[in-house]
Design an enzyme around this catalytic site. Structure first.
Site, PDB file in Angstrom:
ATOM      1  N   SER A  99       0.827  -1.204   0.000  1.00  0.00           N
ATOM      2  CA  SER A  99       0.000   0.000   0.000  1.00  0.00           C
ATOM      3  C   SER A  99       0.863   1.257   0.000  1.00  0.00           C
ATOM      4  CB  SER A  99      -0.965  -0.031   1.190  1.00  0.00           C
ATOM      5  OG  SER A  99      -1.862   1.049   1.165  1.00  0.00           O
ATOM      6  N   ASP A 243      -3.549   6.345  -3.113  1.00  0.00           N
ATOM      7  CA  ASP A 243      -2.417   5.773  -2.398  1.00  0.00           C
ATOM      8  C   ASP A 243      -1.729   4.747  -3.295  1.00  0.00           C
ATOM      9  OD1 ASP A 243      -4.319   3.757  -2.274  1.00  0.00           O
ATOM     10  OD2 ASP A 243      -3.981   3.297  -0.158  1.00  0.00           O
ATOM     11  N   ASP A 245      -1.484   1.471  -3.698  1.00  0.00           N
ATOM     12  CA  ASP A 245      -2.190   0.395  -4.391  1.00  0.00           C
ATOM     13  C   ASP A 245      -3.554   0.842  -4.895  1.00  0.00           C
ATOM     14  OD1 ASP A 245      -3.122   0.571  -1.761  1.00  0.00           O
ATOM     15  OD2 ASP A 245      -3.613  -1.556  -1.617  1.00  0.00           O
ATOM     16  N   ASP A 247      -6.349   1.793  -3.673  1.00  0.00           N
ATOM     17  CA  ASP A 247      -7.652   1.401  -3.135  1.00  0.00           C
ATOM     18  C   ASP A 247      -8.286   2.516  -2.313  1.00  0.00           C
ATOM     19  OD1 ASP A 247      -5.937   1.208  -0.964  1.00  0.00           O
ATOM     20  OD2 ASP A 247      -6.728  -0.691  -0.234  1.00  0.00           O
TER      21      ASP A 247
END
Length: 454
Positions: A99, A243, A245, A247
């Protein structure tokens, strides 16, 4: 690798420094353990742009295939694209990402078929225990017939599915600056936004897991400074930051001012309720603004308050049949997306709401942003429970407040509230406070901090 994996197997995922804490050998064992715990005959995997991600993902696939399980690799993707693949293909999935963590980290977010989460209480503990055992005794015996590993491109299908859930046909032309932070938003945004009446100003779309421009964590105000400046320079209608990743999404208005994730939660909740005939349950965690349940009730919906954390949100989504859920950390969950979180779908809702009327974003979100919040303030303490007891002793005698223990301690009055939650991994107490006006919020915040810091 040490046989004790408690430092990298967290409550919701695997996360640690590569190769110091975990490597491809361990990833292969995780793959074998994942398929044994889920009972899967086939799985899907994906990975982000970190240098270590392709190797770790392929090692996990080898471990799964050695146990006789077929693996579909979708390659580079956002976390919500992996959730899409898990839902659409009906397969358990594993996403390789850390992440917003620094480049030396990597991790695995795992789910069962239909994007159902795998966390500490839903399989992750068993995966850890199996892997620890194999580290000591050796890898499990391979299946007589190994599984296959094949590639599949899901980006276009993922984008089409998201666009099917939001009506963008009548929006006016908008200029939007998107900061992908050298993360997976740079991969997904061009396809998802294709064909929409948008002038896209891309920032840091080059996939680079070393994050050369800034950390891919828009929750830290320092990491949206470039976006804020560019929105003002371009005269854009809004800015969106993802961010690492992709999500989570964060929004800034036409002035470059951050829009509270609670306001986005309320806005999307109102739209989802309208799409469902003004009926439905909306999940929100206990540190979202009071604006959220107020808006939900005004729109005819039923607000449901939960603890902080995606496993609690997803469990409540499933239990209540909720149509939408939001967290103040900018995670947004949708029933029509297998109860999983997707920042991209939330971003499309914002574009649809803004493009469906003539006013600026600042005016649009003002109706959903009714209170003043402190943001999360962390304090290091020697004894978490002693400080919580001191807060309770101070406020319990007061007739004008209520106390509850859903997640830490929440103290609430007519025009203000604050919540204090202990960290599960550090000697910290986390404070969030909110009030009708700045002066009251500051007074409540400072009183709580004085008790926390003793």
């Amino acid at each position: 690798m040490a046989a004790d994996l408690s430092q990298i197997v967290k409550a919701y995922d695997v996360r640690g420094v590569v190769p110091d804490q975990w490597d491809e050998t361990l990833a292969e064992l995780f793959g074998a353990a994942f398929v044994q715990v889920t009972g899967a005959r086939a799985i899907v995997t994906g990975h982000d742009m970190r240098p270590s991600s392709p190797g770790l993902s392929r090692a996990f696939a080898r471990g799964a295939a050695a146990r006789g399980v077929d693996v579909t690799e979708i390659g580079l993707c956002s976390t919500d694209q992996l959730y899409y693949a898990s839902g659409a293909l009906g397969l358990p999935g594993a996403m390789f990402t850390a992440s917003h963590n620094p480049a030396r980290y990597n991790g695995i977010k795992m789910c069962r078929a239909g994007a159902a989460p795998v966390g500490q209480d839903t399989g992750l503990t068993q995966i850890r225990e199996l892997t620890e055992g194999w580290l000591e005794s050796g890898a499990p015996q391979p299946a007589a017939q190994p599984g296959t590993v094949t590639g599949r491109d899901t980006l276009e299908d993922y984008a089409a599915h998201l666009r099917s859930l939001v009506d963008l046909t009548a929006i006016r032309p908008l200029k939007v600056v998107v900061d992908a932070g050298n993360g997976m938003g740079g991969h997904t945004v061009p396809t998802v936004f294709a064909g929409l009446p948008l002038t896209l100003v891309p920032m840091y779309f080059e996939l680079d897991g070393t994050f050369p421009n800034h950390e891919a964590n828009p929750l830290d105000p320092a990491n949206i400074v470039d976006l804020q400046k560019r929105v003002r320079e371009e005269g854009a209608d809004l800015g969106i930051a993802f961010d690492g990743d992709a999500d989570r999404c964060f929004v800034v208005d036409e002035h470059g001012d951050p829009v509270s994730p609670s306001a986005i939660t309320a806005l999307v909740a109102a739209r989802e309720l309208a799409r469902n005939g003004g009926r439905g349950t909306i999940i929100h965690n206990l540190i979202t603004s009071r604006s959220v349940p107020e808006v939900v009730e005004e729109q005819g919906g039923t607000p449901q308050r939960t603890r902080v954390g995606h496993s609690f949100i997803k469990a409540e989504m499933a239990r209540t049949g909720a149509i939408f859920g939001g967290e103040h950390s900018a995670h947004y969950y949708f029933k029509d997306f297998w109860n999983a979180d997707t920042g991209m779908l939330a971003a499309l809702h914002v574009l649809a709401a803004l493009g469906g009327q003539d006013g600026p974003l600042s005016a649009l979100v003002a109706q959903y942003d009714r209170y003043v919040g402190s943001g999360e303030i962390n304090s290091t303490v020697a004894d978490q429970q002693a400080r919580l007891a001191a807060i309770r002793a101070t406020y319990a005698p007061r007739e004008d407040v209520t106390l509850d223990d859903l997640d830490g301690l929440t103290v609430a009055a007519a025009d203000w509230w604050f919540n204090v939650r202990p960290s599960n991994t550090e000697p910290l107490l986390r404070l969030n406070a909110e009030a009708r006006d700045e002066a009251t919020m500051a007074k409540v915040r400072d009183e709580a901090l004085s008790l926390i810091r003793g």
